[in-house]
Design a protein around this motif. Structure first.
Motif, PDB file in Angstrom:
ATOM      1  N   VAL A  21      28.328  48.539  44.099  1.00 36.26           N
ATOM      2  CA  VAL A  21      29.181  49.507  44.776  1.00 36.26           C
ATOM      3  C   VAL A  21      29.211  50.765  43.912  1.00 36.26           C
ATOM      4  CG1 VAL A  21      30.636  47.752  45.874  1.00 36.26           C
ATOM      5  CG2 VAL A  21      31.342  48.727  43.693  1.00 36.26           C
ATOM      6  N   ARG A  24      33.072  55.257  42.295  1.00 32.44           N
ATOM      7  CA  ARG A  24      34.181  55.850  43.045  1.00 32.44           C
ATOM      8  C   ARG A  24      34.868  54.797  43.927  1.00 32.44           C
ATOM      9  NH1 ARG A  24      33.926  61.509  46.318  1.00 32.44           N
ATOM     10  NH2 ARG A  24      36.089  61.476  47.019  1.00 32.44           N
ATOM     11  N   SER A  25      34.074  53.976  44.628  1.00 33.49           N
ATOM     12  CA  SER A  25      34.641  52.910  45.468  1.00 33.49           C
ATOM     13  C   SER A  25      35.402  51.901  44.620  1.00 33.49           C
ATOM     14  CB  SER A  25      33.534  52.185  46.238  1.00 33.49           C
ATOM     15  OG  SER A  25      32.960  53.023  47.188  1.00 33.49           O
ATOM     16  N   CYS A  29      39.450  51.164  44.840  1.00 37.92           N
ATOM     17  CA  CYS A  29      39.811  49.938  45.558  1.00 37.92           C
ATOM     18  C   CYS A  29      40.073  48.701  44.703  1.00 37.92           C
ATOM     19  CB  CYS A  29      38.709  49.602  46.558  1.00 37.92           C
ATOM     20  SG  CYS A  29      38.460  50.837  47.835  1.00 37.92           S
TER      21      CYS A  29
END
Length: 61
Positions: A21, A24-25, A29
């Motif tokens: 991933v 930033r993700s 999250c």
């Protein structure tokens, strides 16, 4: 958490690559996803054995 596994700490960049991933993700999250995190000073670090346990708990069969 899990008793086995590595105590190695991963940076957000390393964990993002491991999980495939974006950084930033991951940073946006990880709380929602429930990934355990440790603070080392002002830096976030993720313990390999905690991440492996988390992945095992969220595995889709």
């Amino acid at each position: 958490m899990s008793a086995g596994g590595s105590n190695r700490l991963l940076s957000p960049e390393e964990l993002a690559e491991y999980l495939s991933v974006s950084k930033r993700s991951l940073l946006g999250c990880y709380r929602e996803w429930g990934i355990p995190v440790h603070r080392v000073g002002r830096h976030l670090r993720f313990r390999v054995r905690d991440v492996e346990y988390w992945l095992e708990q969220h595995r889709v069969e």
